[in-house]
Design an enzyme around this catalytic site. Structure first.
Site, short mmCIF file in Angstrom:
data_model
loop_
_atom_site.label_atom_id
_atom_site.label_comp_id
_atom_site.label_asym_id
_atom_site.label_seq_id
_atom_site.Cartn_x
_atom_site.Cartn_y
_atom_site.Cartn_z
N ILE A 1 0.92 -1.70 0.00
CA ILE A 1 0.01 0.05 0.04
C ILE A 1 0.79 1.17 0.05
O ILE A 1 0.82 2.15 -0.58
CB ILE A 1 -0.58 -0.22 0.73
CG1 ILE A 1 -2.02 -1.84 1.49
CG2 ILE A 1 -1.40 1.65 1.66
CD1 ILE A 1 -2.90 -1.35 3.03
N ALA A 2 1.73 1.06 0.79
CA ALA A 2 2.87 2.09 0.85
C ALA A 2 4.35 2.15 1.80
O ALA A 2 4.06 0.90 2.49
CB ALA A 2 1.76 3.29 2.08
N GLY B 1 7.95 3.82 3.73
CA GLY B 1 8.44 5.16 4.00
C GLY B 1 9.81 4.64 4.68
O GLY B 1 10.25 3.58 4.77
N GLY B 2 10.13 5.48 5.21
CA GLY B 2 11.42 5.17 5.78
C GLY B 2 12.30 3.98 7.15
O GLY B 2 13.00 3.60 7.09
N MET B 3 10.72 4.14 8.07
CA MET B 3 10.95 3.11 9.07
C MET B 3 9.98 1.47 8.89
O MET B 3 9.69 0.65 9.43
CB MET B 3 10.41 3.83 10.08
CG MET B 3 9.36 3.97 10.18
SD MET B 3 8.60 5.03 11.54
CE MET B 3 7.18 5.90 11.88
N THR C 1 6.66 -0.94 5.83
CA THR C 1 6.28 -0.37 4.92
C THR C 1 5.13 -0.65 5.41
O THR C 1 4.79 -2.10 5.88
CB THR C 1 7.06 -1.99 3.50
OG1 THR C 1 8.26 -1.19 3.47
CG2 THR C 1 6.10 -1.64 2.04
N VAL C 2 3.54 -0.31 4.41
CA VAL C 2 2.30 -1.02 4.61
C VAL C 2 1.94 -2.00 3.56
O VAL C 2 1.31 -1.44 2.37
CB VAL C 2 1.57 -0.42 5.04
CG1 VAL C 2 0.00 -0.53 5.45
CG2 VAL C 2 1.94 0.84 5.72
N LYS D 1 1.52 -3.23 8.75
CA LYS D 1 2.30 -2.90 8.49
C LYS D 1 4.11 -3.06 9.08
O LYS D 1 3.96 -4.05 10.61
CB LYS D 1 2.57 -1.61 9.66
CG LYS D 1 3.49 -0.47 9.42
CD LYS D 1 3.69 0.64 10.89
CE LYS D 1 1.91 2.02 10.11
NZ LYS D 1 3.04 2.35 8.72
N ASP E 1 2.74 12.40 17.27
CA ASP E 1 3.17 12.99 15.78
C ASP E 1 1.59 13.52 14.30
O ASP E 1 1.16 12.77 13.40
CB ASP E 1 3.22 11.48 14.66
CG ASP E 1 4.06 12.09 13.25
OD1 ASP E 1 4.09 13.22 12.53
OD2 ASP E 1 4.63 10.99 12.47
#
Length: 716
Positions: A22-23, A25-27, A29-30, A45, A139
């Site tokens: 799905i997405a 990032g740096g920390m 993956t989804v 995640k 956040d």
């Protein structure tokens, strides 16, 4: 299973099948996934492999995931499970079909006040539930605010930021976070609490209303600097249609001093709900970000705000002819056509963003070097003489001039009002800290401005005494309340506040007494005279006089017929409050019947049947009544007696009736008279007992008193 592509199609922990990505990032993956045990779609995640190698991170990750899973709130993306399968550390979450607040702002630009508040309220409700459970999000940003296909607003990624930030501190990695939304204390010290989430929510609200964040800069360091050293500008400067009260609420939520903000998201939410009520704004359906395949509305690219996701994922998008092009952390990257998109809880998949070339990685390194250089420059300034300022002498001057002095000194004025008996209204009476105190530039200086002598506040008639006392005390005056301080009033309930003494608006010295005057209810009215009237007439007269009717009270009256009105309770002429209950006094008695001449037993029975309690008195002589028969009663026959005490004294006759003594001799006559309690006197030549009685006096049949003497004549 070390690469993201290798995970697709695998089953984690024997339960969760990994689907399309799905997405990324740096920390983390989804992925879209399926819970094989419950046969339901989920979002998975997967954390970076470097995190999985750190035992301390795994401990924190498990603890934070457990805490997040305990948040049972409809506005929080549910955390179902967490686990580790080999070197894969993963989190299983609710899959939410829809988009993010970031998508909505990109597609729509600035949002209306109604839509903004309809998003803000569920956002704050979710944060408030977390704060109540002891969790801080840390956040809050549009990317973490999800909007489902039904317009529901949900908040994602509770607890993950804390686990990751703790791990980066342990390993020395650098994660700048989304600096566009970080609170000043997070930037300066890394510390955070519920007020930090309030600050971030305030920045998100600013962005919803204006279409952009309040601070822009060439790099994240410059944005972070502005958070620490600048006040958030008014929303109304850039969105004139926003109500001033909402602008003030955003400014309160984004104060640099955490203690000046609402204490948590629930307090912020209460203020928002109250403001909505005052403005009369109806709740509206939250728009859902444009469905997959719909082209975005063309918009000019916004200036780089320096916002970098906590996991390194970019927060910017630029409209292009073929769809939305995602701009990476370096500002460059291959275009990606907008298509079905799912994020930590969303529906259809989006093609992953390709990694950049080696040139892009070198550019990223160059940016980090530049940021470190900027940090060094700022550190030099921080350690130098430009760091400090001194509290100016502001006591005795007007508020505006004092604020200007504080700002010119590089400090931030914060004004509070306080009454004073001697300092003129609007003049600074004191400062905190005192003049000449050395402070860091950007620190706050409290200006205590005189509001003059306090005045008696308005207290609405009908207010409770306790509430009135609180209002008066809040005005720096002393409430005085005694039951004796009262006045009659026909409208304010008894015991409620009627007015104050002195009246509202009176200027008084600090702590002066203000008497709370209570209502004593309607003024008293004399009870009218009703004795001698019929019951109906008496009742009507009481009602016309403003009284209510109580139950009739039977009352003994020796001189009044039964059922007659003989008075009232309270009595005629007595002063009584209007509306009070008044009862009629109704005559009630029992009449003593005549029993004279009746045999004693019969007389007693007749009196008892009439309702009397019978008591026998001493017998008395009555020449007309035979012995043992009733002579009379006390009270006399025909008298009225109190029904509550119906006691009658019955008197019987003790008269003796003389027999005919001439039928026998002197001896039998003597015996007969002795039996009746009488004496005998005999007249005879010889007085022999055998002599025959020839006459007697009194004669036979006469009634005589006990002990009387009867004369007899006898002849041998």
């Amino acid at each position: 299973m070390g690469t993201s592509g290798a995970l697709v199609g695998t089953v984690l922990d024997g339960r969760y099948r990994v689907g399309a990505m799905i997405a990324r990032g740096g920390m983390s993956t989804v992925y879209r996934g399926t819970d094989l045990r419950l046969d339901r779609p989920v979002a998975i995640k997967v954390m970076k492999p470097s995190f999985a190698a750190d035992p301390s991170f795994l401990t924190r990750f498990e603890r934070e995931a457990r805490l997040a899973a305990g948040l049972a709130h409809r506005g929080v993306v549910g955390v179902y499970d967490q686990g580790r399968d080999g070197d894969v550390v993963f989190l299983v979450m609710e899959l939410v079909d829809g988009g993010t607040l970031r998508d909505l702002i990109r597609q729509s630009g600035a949002l209306s006040v109604s839509v903004t508040m309809s998003i803000l309220e569920p956002l704050l409700a979710a944060l408030g539930a977390a704060h109540e459970a002891g969790l801080v999000h840390r956040d809050v940003k549009p990317e973490n605010v999800l909007i489902s296909s039904k317009g529901e607003v949900k908040v994602a990624d509770f607890g993950l930021v804390r686990a990751v930030s703790s791990q980066t501190m342990a390993t020395g990695d650098v994660i700048l976070g989304t600096v566009a939304y970080l609170s000043p204390e997070q930037v300066a010290t890394g510390a955070s609490d519920p007020r930090s989430d309030v600050y971030s929510a305030g920045i998100v609200t600013f962005e919803m209303l204006t279409g952009h964040t309040p601070y822009a800069g060439d790099n994240p360091m410059s944005v972070a600097y502005q958070h620490v050293h600048s006040d958030v500008p008014p929303v109304t400067d850039q969105a004139p249609g926003v109500p001033l009260e909402l602008d003030d609420l955003i400014l309160a939520a984004t104060r640099r001093d955490p203690m000046a903000r609402p204490r948590d998201a629930s307090a912020f939410l209460s203020a928002v709900v109250a403001l909505r009520a005052r403005l009369g704004l109806a709740r509206v359906v939250v728009p859902v970000p444009r469905p997959a395949g719909a082209p975005p509305a063309p918009r000019a690219a916004r200036p780089n705000s320096g916002a970098i996701g906590a996991d390194g994922m970019s927060t910017h998008a630029v409209a292009g002819p073929t769809g939305t092009r995602v701009v990476g952390a370096t500002g460059v990257g291959p275009p990606t056509v907008a298509g079905p998109r799912t994020i930590a809880g969303q529906g259809a998949p989006e093609p992953p963003v390709k990694r950049g070339s080696a040139l892009r990685r070198w550019l990223l390194v160059a940016i980090v070097v530049l940021l470190l250089g900027a940090a060094a420059a700022v550190g030099g300034w921080w350690l130098g003489s430009g760091r400090w300022a001194y509290t100016p002498a502001a006591v005795g001057i007007d508020q505006q001039s004092a604020e200007n002095l504080v700002r010119e000194a590089g400090l931030v004025p914060r004004v509070s009002a306080q009454p004073s008996n001697s300092v003129a209204t609007g003049t600074v009476a004191d400062t905190e800290p005192q003049p000449g105190s050395r402070l860091l530039k950007g620190s706050q200086v409290e200006l205590v401005v005189s509001s003059g002598r306090p005045t008696v506040p308005a207290v609405v008639a009908g207010t409770s005494v306790d509430q009135a006392a609180q209002i008066i005390a809040a005005a720096h005056l002393t409430p005085v309340s005694e039951p004796a301080f009262g006045q009659y009033d026909g409208t304010v309930p008894v015991g409620a506040v009627l007015t104050t003494d002195p009246p509202v608006g009176t200027s008084l010295p600090i702590s002066a007494d203000v008497v709370i005057v209570r209502s004593k209810g309607p003024a008293p009215t004399p009870v009218p005279t009703v004795a001698g009237k019929s019951v109906d007439d008496a009742q009507n007269k009481l009602l016309v006089a403003g009284f209510s009717l109580g139950a009739d009270k039977p009352t003994f009256a020796a001189d009044a017929d039964n059922g007659a009105v003989i008075g009232s309770d309270p009595a005629a002429g007595q002063l009584v409050a209007q509306g009070s209950t008044v009862s009629l006094l109704i005559a009630a008695s029992v009449t003593v019947p005549s029993v004279r001449g009746e045999a004693g037993n019969q007389a007693a029975a007749d009196l008892q049947r009439a309702g009397f309690t019978v008591t026998l008195g001493d017998a008395t002589f009555d020449a007309d009544i035979d012995g043992g028969s009733a002579v009379g009663t006390t009270p006399n026959a025909g008298s009225r007696v109190d029904p509550a005490l119906p006691v009658v004294l019955l008197t019987l006759s003790n008269a003796a009736v003389l027999p005919d003594l001439t039928r026998g001799n002197v001896g039998s006559a003597r015996q007969a008279l002795t039996d009746l309690g009488l004496q005998i006197q005999v007249s005879a030549l010889f007085g022999a007992s055998g002599a025959s009685v020839v006459s007697q006096y009194p004669g036979a049949g006469r009634r005589v008193e006990p002990g009387s003497t009867v004369q007899v004549s006898a002849f041998p």
